[in-house]
Design a protein around this motif. Structure first.
Motif, PDB file in Angstrom:
ATOM      1  N   SER A   1      13.854 -19.343  18.537  1.00 24.23           N
ATOM      2  CA  SER A   1      14.715 -19.980  19.538  1.00 24.23           C
ATOM      3  C   SER A   1      13.936 -20.173  20.832  1.00 24.23           C
ATOM      4  CB  SER A   1      15.922 -19.074  19.798  1.00 24.23           C
ATOM      5  OG  SER A   1      16.553 -19.453  21.001  1.00 24.23           O
TER       6      SER A   1
ATOM      7  N   SER B   1      12.486 -14.753  27.002  1.00 24.00           N
ATOM      8  CA  SER B   1      11.975 -15.655  28.044  1.00 24.00           C
ATOM      9  C   SER B   1      12.112 -14.973  29.379  1.00 24.00           C
ATOM     10  CB  SER B   1      12.806 -16.939  28.135  1.00 24.00           C
ATOM     11  OG  SER B   1      12.891 -17.589  26.936  1.00 24.00           O
TER      12      SER B   1
ATOM     13  N   GLY C   1      15.235 -20.523  23.698  1.00 26.51           N
ATOM     14  CA  GLY C   1      15.890 -19.729  24.727  1.00 26.51           C
ATOM     15  C   GLY C   1      16.517 -20.531  25.854  1.00 26.51           C
TER      16      GLY C   1
ATOM     17  N   ARG D   1       9.518 -16.938  25.086  1.00 31.33           N
ATOM     18  CA  ARG D   1      10.449 -17.786  24.358  1.00 31.33           C
ATOM     19  C   ARG D   1      11.708 -16.997  24.016  1.00 31.33           C
ATOM     20  NH1 ARG D   1       7.330 -19.897  19.404  1.00 31.33           N
ATOM     21  NH2 ARG D   1       7.940 -17.949  18.436  1.00 31.33           N
ATOM     22  N   GLY D   2      12.771 -17.736  23.737  1.00 29.48           N
ATOM     23  CA  GLY D   2      13.993 -17.126  23.218  1.00 29.48           C
ATOM     24  C   GLY D   2      14.579 -16.104  24.168  1.00 29.48           C
ATOM     25  N   ASP D   3      15.121 -15.019  23.596  1.00 30.57           N
ATOM     26  CA  ASP D   3      15.811 -14.068  24.464  1.00 30.57           C
ATOM     27  C   ASP D   3      14.845 -13.143  25.193  1.00 30.57           C
ATOM     28  OD1 ASP D   3      15.085 -12.422  22.414  1.00 30.57           O
ATOM     29  OD2 ASP D   3      17.121 -11.908  21.778  1.00 30.57           O
TER      30      ASP D   3
ATOM     31  N   ARG E   1      20.107 -18.709  22.273  1.00 29.62           N
ATOM     32  CA  ARG E   1      19.259 -17.628  22.790  1.00 29.62           C
ATOM     33  C   ARG E   1      19.860 -16.259  22.499  1.00 29.62           C
ATOM     34  NH1 ARG E   1      19.363 -18.786  28.046  1.00 29.62           N
ATOM     35  NH2 ARG E   1      21.087 -17.398  28.472  1.00 29.62           N
ATOM     36  N   GLU E   2      21.148 -16.111  22.797  1.00 27.94           N
ATOM     37  CA  GLU E   2      21.784 -14.801  22.652  1.00 27.94           C
ATOM     38  C   GLU E   2      22.340 -14.592  21.251  1.00 27.94           C
ATOM     39  OE1 GLU E   2      21.295 -12.782  24.974  1.00 27.94           O
ATOM     40  OE2 GLU E   2      20.793 -14.111  26.653  1.00 27.94           O
TER      41      GLU E   2
END
Ligand SMILES: Cc1cc2nc3c(=O)[nH]c(=O)nc-3n(C[C@H](O)[C@H](O)[C@H](O)COP(=O)(O)O)c2cc1C
Ligand code: SF4
Ligand code: FES
Lengths: 333, 447
Positions: free
Chosen positions: B355, A190, B357, A186-188, B363-364
């Motif tokens: 998040s 991923s 993403g 998930r998120g950064d 995401r960032e």
């Protein structure tokens, strides 16, 4: 046949008439001007778009019926037009500022390893960075990295460069019956992945390389062979039992270094081609050559930013006197 | 303000989780009334008249949401209850479901009937497995009594009600991520349009409502929408559950009539009972971690000096410059010893972690903000970091697929807006600021 009434849309002050259901991005492409950059949307991939946010625009009037502006910037690739809609793209400072922000977000964790990246020269992130990026990074933290992964014999995944556009995921979804390729975590953190690094064995898997806007998915048969701008694109076709067989061959001298699908002016494939054409048919004799094409290289490299405009210096009378004056050598001094 | 309780009035009755006890308190009357006398459209009408607004955070009028549902014949419709409750500071739904599960089941039946949904879902946050068990038992009891299943009360209306649970992702509380998760997919929010009312679960017309919104329906149906609308203040009708936490004497879940003054809510013994340890109040997050934080001097009074009330309108008075939002009702109080920088970092860490993403700004940007805040909190901040935070937050806000991006940006932007001097102090005095328990004091904002 009943006549379809077209929708009138204004983009950056210019009008275009499009069929109902057209997105703002496609309307701009039809207009041929004021086209927002699109890093994740891909016409042929159902469900794609909406993610990268580079294509955001401002809708200053929703429609003739309801001329209120939309409260937020919208993703032009996923927002259908309405009759009488007014859109600001390049003319909106708010859009430019937001796009600058998106570009920065896409770059803060990108390795910026263009000098050793096969995609350099035809990389959409390079173009975006050139047009909307800042001179200097404001990010002073360690960048995210991943190990390189081989997905099958032909394709390498370098997640470190990935911008998570999901195009390859949609490609895999569209060409395979079972889900074999997707996003983990998930998120950064991923990560694009195949089931436990399982090869995508599908005959059309190589297309993930062509849809990737950056250098995250590269062709193992081409890796480090040449910078793309030293190769010459030639259209060719062959009788292929699996695909249309219409490809672009990329020559260096007499050698075909790489085979790709044909891309339109927006960088999108015209046809998905099969792995046999792409990876295993690299002799000129295998192909019917259609001729050198002036591929519309969208890249900054083709915009005379890095190359000379004329092949020869344009001041012949001086050059002929052998003074050296007026030649490139001289000018470069 | 009256002290009327709607959702919690019977809580405390022994065995309220048992259907017979619940029925003895007047439970399931709304199902009878809706099915036998009102009919679906009249139920929707009552909910519209009640002025009930979604209790999940956005405050969208529930009756209006219901009337948007696509009624094309032949298309199944779904009602999905959002019980994913994961917003830091918000713990009202789990309390209600555990203490009074039948009010939700009754609400689901009556609401599904109104919407013409024959299959409905309650999507419970994965960590709350005990709630899943309580709800399942309640469903089984209701089925045995003929309130669920085929041909409910002989009306010909069928309802299959299911409880499912997530796997512990905050993002699955966003309604379209929830729908994806229900379908067995990765919980990524969908890109809208289309909205769930047109294409939701399995591509069919769907309404997603918060637990508390649905639990209010039985009372509205039994007593009439107009009665409900008499409660509360202005467009903030009815009652609201507030989960109060932080540095107060009496943390807990309170059902308030909307419009109670914030000051009364904080200091009255009926509610929070004042700030603990006789300390001063420094700041409040009034509606769950996503809403802007306000300093004490702005939470009890608006910028115009009027008393601020616990209502949608009053809390947002002044916009984000001086106001905030009622959100999901997660009320967190901070006393004078709380460090705003640390709290902001903590929230940023949460959003970074949660998040999904999909879209680049969130995401960032969430990770970036967390890292900068971590630096400031740990004595490595730079003077330029403060403006950088504001700028990054601004570039996330409004530019994302779902509101999680906004939810991540607002706490950071508001903390800098109202407590900038505290951030500057951290950056200028790293060694003092990193001492255990060190806190910046500005008497002017304390109350
Ligand atoms: C990141 C995120 C998390 C959310 N979490 C919840 C939640 O846990 N519970 C909830 O009811 N609504 C949550 N929402 C709001 C829902 O998307 C939706 O608006 C709500 O369930 C609608 O119900 P209501 O109209 O009854 O309030 C969340 C929204 C976002 C963007
Ligand atoms: S805003 Fe964040 S959580 Fe929402 S879709 Fe984008 S990346 Fe996912
Ligand atoms: S191209 Fe539209 S959001 Fe990526």
């Amino acid at each position: 046949m009943s006549e379809i009434s077209l929708f009138k849309v204004t983009i950056d002050g210019e009008e275009v008439e499009v069929a109902p259901g057209t997105t703002i991005l496609q309307a701009a492409r039809q207009l041929g001007k004021h086209v927002p950059p699109a890093m994740c949307y891909y016409t042929k991939l159902q469900g794609s778009g909406g993610k990268c946010r580079t294509c955001i625009v401002k809708v200053t009037a929703g429609s003739t019926k309801d001329p209120r502006p939309m409260p937020k910037l919208v993703a032009s690739c996923r927002t259908p037009v309405m009759d009488g809609m007014v859109v600001a793209n390049e003319t909106s400072p708010e859009v430019i500022e937001a796009r600058k922000g998106v570009t920065e977000f896409l770059l803060i964790n990108h390795p910026l390893d263009c000098p050793i990246c096969d995609q350099a020269g035809e990389c959409h992130l390079q173009d975006l960075g050139y047009e909307h990026g800042a001179q200097k990074t404001r990010y002073d933290f360690e960048r995210r990295t991943f190990d390189k992964i081989d997905i099958g014999p032909y394709v390498q995944l370098h997640m470190t460069r990935c911008i998570l556009c999901y195009r390859c995921v949609y490609t895999a979804d569209q060409i395979t019956d079972k889900r074999v390729h997707g996003v983990l975590d998930r998120g950064d953190h991923s990560e694009i992945s195949t089931y436990i690094e399982k090869a995508i064995t599908n005959d059309f898997s190589g297309n993930v390389i062509d849809v990737c806007p950056v250098g995250a998915l590269t062709d193992k048969t081409f890796r480090f062979k040449s910078r793309v701008w030293f190769t010459k694109p030639v259209y060719a076709h062959r009788n292929c039992p699996k695909c249309t067989g219409k490809v672009t061959l990329w020559y260096k001298g007499d050698d075909v270094l790489r085979v790709t699908g044909r891309k339109d002016k927006w960088g999108e494939l015209e046809d998905f081609i099969c792995n046999t054409c792409r990876f295993e048919t690299k002799k000129t004799a295998d192909w019917v050559i259609e001729g050198v094409v002036n591929v519309d290289r969208h890249s900054v490299i083709s915009q005379n930013k890095y190359t000379l405009k004329a092949e020869k210096p344009v001041v012949p009378e001086l050059a002929s006197k052998h003074t050296g004056e007026g030649t490139w050598d001289h000018q470069l001094k | 303000m009256g002290k009327i309780k709607i959702l919690t009035k019977d809580i405390g009755t022994p065995n309220l989780q048992n259907i017979d006890v619940y029925i003895s308190k007047g439970g399931y009357a709304s199902v009878e009334k809706a099915i036998k006398t009102l009919g679906p459209d009249a139920v929707v009408e009552e909910v519209k008249k009640s002025g009930l607004r979604g209790r999940g955070g956005a405050g969208f009028p529930t009756g209006m949401k219901w009337s948007f549902i696509d009624k094309t014949p032949g298309k199944s419709r779904y009602l999905v209850c959002n019980a994913d409750e994961s917003e830091p500071g918000t713990f009202k739904d789990r309390y209600l479901m555990a203490e009074n599960p039948h009010v939700l089941i009754e609400g689901m039946i009556t609401s599904s009937f109104a919407l013409g949904a024959n299959r409905s879902y309650i999507y419970v946050r994965g960590e709350l497995i005990y709630v899943v068990r309580i709800l399942q038992k309640a469903i089984d009891e209701a089925k045995a009594k003929g309130y669920l299943g085929k041909n409910i009360l002989g009306s010909g209306f069928d309802l299959d009600l299911n409880v499912t649970c997530g796997a512990g992702a905050y993002i699955c509380g966003e309604e379209t991520a929830l729908i994806e998760s229900l379908e067995g997919k990765r919980g990524n929010p969908r890109i809208k349009p289309p909205f769930p009312a047109i294409a939701g679960l399995w591509g069919m017309p769907t309404v997603v409502n918060n637990v508390e919104s649905i639990a209010a329906v039985p009372w509205i149906v039994v007593n009439g929408g107009e009665e409900y609308a008499k409660l509360g203040i202005g467009k903030s009708t009815g009652t609201k559950l507030i989960s109060a936490g932080g540095h107060i004497n009496k943390p807990g879940v309170y059902e308030i009539e909307l419009g109670v003054p914030v000051e009364e809510f904080i200091y009255s013994d009926e509610y929070c009972g004042g700030i603990w340890k006789n300390r001063k109040l420094k700041a409040v997050v009034a509606g769950g971690s996503s809403v802007p934080i306000l300093p004490a001097n702005l939470i009890t009074k608006t910028a115009n000096g009027e008393a601020r009330l616990m209502s949608y309108e009053s809390l947002s008075d002044g916009g984000f410059a001086t106001g905030t939002m009622l959100g999901s009702g997660g009320f967190i109080a901070y006393d004078e010893t709380a460090c705003i920088v640390k709290n902001t970092w903590n929230f940023a860490r949460f959003y970074h972690h949660e998040s999904c993403g999909q879209c680049s700004p969130c995401r960032e940007g969430t990770g970036w903000m967390e890292k900068v805040l971590h630096n400031i909190e740990h004595g490595h901040g730079k003077p330029s970091d403060i403006d950088l935070l504001v700028d990054v937050a601004k570039k996330i806000e409004g530019n994302t697929i779902c509101p999680l991006g906004d939810a991540a940006a607002w706490p950071v932007a508001s903390a800098v807006r109202h407590f900038r001097d505290e951030f500057e102090w951290h950056i200028k005095n790293p060694s003092a600021a990193t001492q255990p328990g060190a806190v910046f004091r500005n008497e002017a904002v304390l109350a």
